[in-house]
Design an enzyme around this catalytic site. Structure first.
Site, PDB file in Angstrom:
ATOM      1  CD  GLU A   1      -8.439   0.964   7.442  1.00  0.00           C
ATOM      2  OE1 GLU A   1      -8.393   0.091   8.324  1.00  0.00           O
ATOM      3  OE2 GLU A   1      -7.737   1.996   7.477  1.00  0.00           O
TER       4      GLU A   1
ATOM      5  CG  ASP B   1      -0.283  -0.414   2.508  1.00  0.00           C
ATOM      6  OD1 ASP B   1       0.963  -0.334   2.601  1.00  0.00           O
ATOM      7  OD2 ASP B   1      -0.996  -0.823   3.424  1.00  0.00           O
TER       8      ASP B   1
ATOM      9  CG  HIS C   1      -5.648  -2.068   8.771  1.00  0.00           C
ATOM     10  ND1 HIS C   1      -5.682  -0.687   8.874  1.00  0.00           N
ATOM     11  CD2 HIS C   1      -4.379  -2.410   9.099  1.00  0.00           C
ATOM     12  CE1 HIS C   1      -4.500  -0.243   9.235  1.00  0.00           C
ATOM     13  NE2 HIS C   1      -3.689  -1.269   9.385  1.00  0.00           N
TER      14      HIS C   1
ATOM     15  CG  ASN D   1      -8.543  -1.202  11.960  1.00  0.00           C
ATOM     16  OD1 ASN D   1      -7.553  -1.840  11.582  1.00  0.00           O
ATOM     17  ND2 ASN D   1      -9.065  -0.221  11.242  1.00  0.00           N
TER      18      ASN D   1
HETATM   19  P1  PGA Z   1       2.408  -1.131  12.510  1.00  0.00           P
HETATM   20  O1  PGA Z   1       1.252  -1.209  11.430  1.00  0.00           O
HETATM   21  O2  PGA Z   1       3.409  -2.163  12.110  1.00  0.00           O
HETATM   22  O3  PGA Z   1       2.946   0.265  12.394  1.00  0.00           O
HETATM   23  O4  PGA Z   1       1.791  -1.430  13.839  1.00  0.00           O
HETATM   24  C1  PGA Z   1       0.667  -2.429  11.124  1.00  0.00           C
HETATM   25  C2  PGA Z   1      -0.476  -2.222  10.181  1.00  0.00           C
HETATM   26  O5  PGA Z   1      -1.176  -1.206  10.281  1.00  0.00           O
HETATM   27  O6  PGA Z   1      -0.686  -3.096   9.318  1.00  0.00           O
END
Ligand code: PGA
Length: 251
Positions: free
Chosen positions: A143, A67, A138, A136
């Site tokens: 999302e 992404d 995702h 959450n």
């Molecule tokens: P993070 O993000 O490694 O910064 O916790 C993980 C994600 O949002 O997939």
């Protein structure tokens, strides 16, 4: 799902880098799906070290990032383009033409997304997809929602994601509200998935991913349907899992 409990972040990073190295060393033109965020930083550091020791060669590797924020320039320190070069690409012998990041800005975004998916298909799909997990649930920037998309697409980020990820920007207002993300199609078609989870903020998401019902409201729960998922979780991230549901990693 194969769940491995690791002692801490450094062990998590070393094991993750080992899995990537093994794939790259065993397959010509290995196709890696790559993740960003704070969790895989240590894995990239270890991969760079492994490369510097001469134990891995990225010259034939093809990468697709999951992404990218929509509307950020490559030079913006919050962009995933900037992140990937800073933490990984600038330090290894990957060919620039083999690097793919969905950093679409102008023009027909839908067409650019289709092209991105087409490129993944042309190289035969992803061999190993590295994932983090959002608080959450995702994966990528897919999302929680009533529907999940199969293809790469432009997405409006969840409030929770903006709240959590604004730490990477000078001010919350600087954080884009949209991103381009790979959809569930290429992720679920990846031959192997490696998901990394670190810290207590991920405990509930990790529990729901592994034990919850499969739901588009918890995108990571769809991974229950994939035949080859390895989860590396530290004690905090695995704290809600029952003993016996995971292996203890030997480092
Ligand atoms: P993070 O993000 O490694 O910064 O916790 C993980 C994600 O949002 O997939």
């Amino acid at each position: 799902m194969d769940i491995h409990l690791v002692d801490g972040y450094s062990e998590l990073s070393d094991i993750a880098a080992g899995i990537v190295t093994e794939l790259v060393n065993s397959k010509n033109n290995a196709v890696l799906g790559l993740a960003t965020g704070s969790t895989p930083v240590g894995m990239y550091r270890k991969l760079v070290e492994t490369y510097q020791q001469g134990s891995v060669d990225f010259s034939q590797v093809i990468t697709f990032n999951l992404d990218e924020y929509y509307g950020l320039s490559r030079e913006h320190p919050g962009s995933y383009y900037y992140y990937m070069y800073r933490h990984f690409f600038d330090h290894v012998n990957i060919s620039p033409e083999n690097i793919n990041i969905p950093e679409f800005r102008d023009g027909d975004i839908t067409a650019a997304c289709r092209q991105y998916d087409g490129k993944i298909e042309t190289v035969g799909g992803i061999d190993l997809q590295v994932l983090g997990i959002g608080v959450n649930g995702h994966i990528g920037f897919n999302e929680p929602d009533r529907f999940l998309k199969v293809h790469t697409h432009l997405v409006t980020l969840a409030k929770k994601t903006i709240e959590v990820n604004s730490r990477f920007f000078a001010s919350p207002e600087e954080m884009p509200g949209q991103a381009v993300t790979m959809g569930l199609g290429p992720i679920m078609h990846a031959r192997k998935i490696l998901l990394l989870a670190s810290g207590s903020s991920k405990a509930k998401a990790v529990f729901d991913m592994v034990n919850g019902k499969i739901s588009t409201k918890m995108p990571a729960s769809l991974l229950q349907l994939h035949r080859d998922v390895t989860i590396l979780a530290d004690r905090e991230a695995a704290s809600m899992l029952e003993e016996g549901s995971f292996h203890i990693s030997q480092g």
